[in-house]
Design a protein around this motif. Sequence first.
Motif, PDB file in Angstrom:
ATOM      1  N   ASP A   8     -28.759 -48.847 -67.132  1.00 26.65           N
ATOM      2  CA  ASP A   8     -29.874 -49.785 -67.925  1.00 26.65           C
ATOM      3  C   ASP A   8     -29.158 -49.935 -68.970  1.00 26.65           C
ATOM      4  OD1 ASP A   8     -31.780 -50.381 -65.730  1.00 26.65           O
ATOM      5  OD2 ASP A   8     -32.692 -48.938 -65.999  1.00 26.65           O
ATOM      6  N   SER A   9     -28.882 -48.314 -69.582  1.00 23.98           N
ATOM      7  CA  SER A   9     -28.124 -47.642 -70.972  1.00 23.98           C
ATOM      8  C   SER A   9     -27.002 -48.510 -71.012  1.00 23.98           C
ATOM      9  CB  SER A   9     -27.897 -46.290 -71.170  1.00 23.98           C
ATOM     10  OG  SER A   9     -28.811 -45.822 -70.996  1.00 23.98           O
ATOM     11  N   ILE A  10     -26.714 -48.675 -70.283  1.00 21.38           N
ATOM     12  CA  ILE A  10     -25.150 -49.482 -70.770  1.00 21.38           C
ATOM     13  C   ILE A  10     -25.374 -51.468 -71.036  1.00 21.38           C
ATOM     14  CG2 ILE A  10     -22.345 -51.025 -69.452  1.00 21.38           C
ATOM     15  CD1 ILE A  10     -23.053 -48.453 -67.819  1.00 21.38           C
ATOM     16  N   LYS A  11     -26.292 -51.600 -69.944  1.00 22.07           N
ATOM     17  CA  LYS A  11     -27.106 -53.307 -70.324  1.00 22.07           C
ATOM     18  C   LYS A  11     -27.748 -53.619 -71.348  1.00 22.07           C
ATOM     19  CE  LYS A  11     -30.495 -56.162 -68.400  1.00 22.07           C
ATOM     20  NZ  LYS A  11     -31.452 -56.505 -67.401  1.00 22.07           N
ATOM     21  N   ALA A  12     -28.622 -52.516 -72.539  1.00 22.59           N
ATOM     22  CA  ALA A  12     -29.472 -52.157 -73.601  1.00 22.59           C
ATOM     23  C   ALA A  12     -28.010 -52.600 -75.387  1.00 22.59           C
ATOM     24  CB  ALA A  12     -29.997 -50.659 -73.190  1.00 22.59           C
ATOM     25  N   VAL A  13     -27.125 -51.592 -74.493  1.00 24.11           N
ATOM     26  CA  VAL A  13     -25.907 -51.381 -75.596  1.00 24.11           C
ATOM     27  C   VAL A  13     -25.232 -52.814 -75.548  1.00 24.11           C
ATOM     28  CG1 VAL A  13     -23.536 -50.863 -75.786  1.00 24.11           C
ATOM     29  CG2 VAL A  13     -25.244 -48.800 -74.763  1.00 24.11           C
ATOM     30  N   LYS A  14     -25.555 -53.497 -74.498  1.00 22.30           N
ATOM     31  CA  LYS A  14     -24.824 -54.801 -73.785  1.00 22.30           C
ATOM     32  C   LYS A  14     -25.036 -56.067 -74.695  1.00 22.30           C
ATOM     33  CE  LYS A  14     -21.508 -58.068 -72.667  1.00 22.30           C
ATOM     34  NZ  LYS A  14     -20.243 -58.272 -74.016  1.00 22.30           N
ATOM     35  N   GLU A  15     -26.467 -55.406 -74.738  1.00 23.38           N
ATOM     36  CA  GLU A  15     -27.230 -56.565 -74.999  1.00 23.38           C
ATOM     37  C   GLU A  15     -27.358 -56.366 -77.106  1.00 23.38           C
ATOM     38  OE1 GLU A  15     -30.786 -55.871 -73.019  1.00 23.38           O
ATOM     39  OE2 GLU A  15     -30.439 -57.274 -71.490  1.00 23.38           O
ATOM     40  N   ALA A  16     -26.875 -55.306 -77.288  1.00 25.05           N
ATOM     41  CA  ALA A  16     -27.433 -54.913 -78.668  1.00 25.05           C
ATOM     42  C   ALA A  16     -26.148 -54.953 -79.483  1.00 25.05           C
ATOM     43  CB  ALA A  16     -27.629 -53.749 -78.802  1.00 25.05           C
ATOM     44  N   VAL A  17     -24.663 -55.029 -79.113  1.00 22.74           N
ATOM     45  CA  VAL A  17     -23.710 -54.886 -80.225  1.00 22.74           C
ATOM     46  C   VAL A  17     -23.344 -56.705 -79.314  1.00 22.74           C
ATOM     47  CG1 VAL A  17     -23.608 -52.884 -79.601  1.00 22.74           C
ATOM     48  CG2 VAL A  17     -22.035 -54.077 -78.102  1.00 22.74           C
ATOM     49  N   SER A  18     -22.144 -56.925 -80.386  1.00 21.84           N
ATOM     50  CA  SER A  18     -20.769 -58.068 -80.413  1.00 21.84           C
ATOM     51  C   SER A  18     -19.489 -58.045 -79.507  1.00 21.84           C
ATOM     52  CB  SER A  18     -21.193 -58.965 -80.880  1.00 21.84           C
ATOM     53  OG  SER A  18     -20.964 -58.448 -82.093  1.00 21.84           O
ATOM     54  N   ILE A  19     -19.527 -56.432 -79.467  1.00 22.70           N
ATOM     55  CA  ILE A  19     -18.212 -56.198 -79.296  1.00 22.70           C
ATOM     56  C   ILE A  19     -18.089 -55.855 -77.541  1.00 22.70           C
ATOM     57  CG2 ILE A  19     -17.542 -54.891 -81.552  1.00 22.70           C
ATOM     58  CD1 ILE A  19     -18.105 -52.525 -79.949  1.00 22.70           C
ATOM     59  N   VAL A  76     -22.889 -53.691 -60.737  1.00 19.87           N
ATOM     60  CA  VAL A  76     -22.802 -53.398 -62.307  1.00 19.87           C
ATOM     61  C   VAL A  76     -22.621 -54.173 -63.770  1.00 19.87           C
ATOM     62  CG1 VAL A  76     -21.694 -51.531 -63.374  1.00 19.87           C
ATOM     63  CG2 VAL A  76     -22.863 -51.056 -61.120  1.00 19.87           C
ATOM     64  N   LEU A  77     -21.657 -55.212 -62.946  1.00 17.39           N
ATOM     65  CA  LEU A  77     -20.818 -56.326 -63.647  1.00 17.39           C
ATOM     66  C   LEU A  77     -22.597 -57.346 -63.846  1.00 17.39           C
ATOM     67  CD1 LEU A  77     -17.321 -57.242 -62.731  1.00 17.39           C
ATOM     68  CD2 LEU A  77     -18.291 -56.160 -65.127  1.00 17.39           C
ATOM     69  N   ASP A  78     -23.617 -58.006 -63.402  1.00 12.47           N
ATOM     70  CA  ASP A  78     -24.071 -59.142 -63.073  1.00 12.47           C
ATOM     71  C   ASP A  78     -25.550 -58.373 -63.416  1.00 12.47           C
ATOM     72  OD1 ASP A  78     -22.213 -60.702 -61.415  1.00 12.47           O
ATOM     73  OD2 ASP A  78     -23.697 -60.727 -59.306  1.00 12.47           O
ATOM     74  N   TYR A  79     -25.642 -56.742 -63.529  1.00 11.40           N
ATOM     75  CA  TYR A  79     -27.049 -56.401 -63.631  1.00 11.40           C
ATOM     76  C   TYR A  79     -26.149 -55.664 -65.134  1.00 11.40           C
ATOM     77  CZ  TYR A  79     -30.814 -52.959 -64.510  1.00 11.40           C
ATOM     78  OH  TYR A  79     -31.619 -52.651 -64.854  1.00 11.40           O
ATOM     79  N   THR A  80     -25.618 -54.955 -65.663  1.00 11.02           N
ATOM     80  CA  THR A  80     -25.176 -54.955 -67.080  1.00 11.02           C
ATOM     81  C   THR A  80     -24.695 -55.460 -68.306  1.00 11.02           C
ATOM     82  OG1 THR A  80     -22.939 -54.243 -66.276  1.00 11.02           O
ATOM     83  CG2 THR A  80     -25.134 -52.359 -66.328  1.00 11.02           C
ATOM     84  N   GLY A  81     -24.036 -56.857 -67.273  1.00 13.74           N
ATOM     85  CA  GLY A  81     -23.395 -57.999 -68.428  1.00 13.74           C
ATOM     86  C   GLY A  81     -22.130 -57.864 -68.992  1.00 13.74           C
ATOM     87  N   ALA A  82     -21.652 -56.499 -68.350  1.00 12.58           N
ATOM     88  CA  ALA A  82     -20.537 -55.991 -69.055  1.00 12.58           C
ATOM     89  C   ALA A  82     -19.111 -56.828 -69.090  1.00 12.58           C
ATOM     90  CB  ALA A  82     -20.283 -54.370 -68.428  1.00 12.58           C
ATOM     91  N   ASP A  83     -18.167 -56.679 -69.965  1.00 16.12           N
ATOM     92  CA  ASP A  83     -17.007 -57.309 -69.521  1.00 16.12           C
ATOM     93  C   ASP A  83     -16.177 -56.552 -68.901  1.00 16.12           C
ATOM     94  OD1 ASP A  83     -17.674 -58.846 -72.003  1.00 16.12           O
ATOM     95  OD2 ASP A  83     -18.412 -56.986 -73.156  1.00 16.12           O
ATOM     96  N   ALA A  84     -16.222 -55.433 -68.529  1.00 10.82           N
ATOM     97  CA  ALA A  84     -14.582 -54.906 -67.726  1.00 10.82           C
ATOM     98  C   ALA A  84     -15.561 -53.592 -66.883  1.00 10.82           C
ATOM     99  CB  ALA A  84     -13.733 -54.276 -68.530  1.00 10.82           C
ATOM    100  N   LEU A  85     -14.683 -53.264 -65.558  1.00 12.19           N
ATOM    101  CA  LEU A  85     -15.627 -52.120 -65.309  1.00 12.19           C
ATOM    102  C   LEU A  85     -13.743 -50.939 -65.307  1.00 12.19           C
ATOM    103  CD1 LEU A  85     -16.077 -53.687 -62.131  1.00 12.19           C
ATOM    104  CD2 LEU A  85     -17.946 -52.967 -63.749  1.00 12.19           C
TER     105      LEU A  85
END
Length: 147
Positions: free
Chosen positions: A9-20, A37-46
Amino acid sequence: MYKGEAEYDSIKAVKEAVSIPVIANGDIDSPEKAKYVLDYTGADALMIGRPAQGRPWIFEEIQHYLENGTLMPERPTSDVQGILLGHVQALHQFYGEFLGPRIARKHVGWYLKEHEQASEFRRTFNAIEAANEQLDALQGYFDNVAS
């Protein structure tokens, strides 16, 4: 060593809050988990650490799953043998005749941790002090036990 579970959840929140770019990490030990993890968080990489110990092909498995939606077939024992023997030889070469065999013990344990028949072999292997004897023992393991 950390024994908890990763919290995404924290990774997801960070992804939603920043543009990097954001890189997710934690408990990613399978292609299915990587996709989740990629789908849930929207992260750019693992970032994958411990699951690659003794299974360096996990990156190929994950890429295949993300591109095709299917799991790769289990890696043939002959491939694992070649990768492991090359890894141990590289450890011996890099660390030398004294440290190389000692460091190789841990690495061989990682590779063979999921081989049920390897527990007795690992105990024997861990007592071997000479690099060439380790390589001979590994060859024998694959010739006689892992086939």
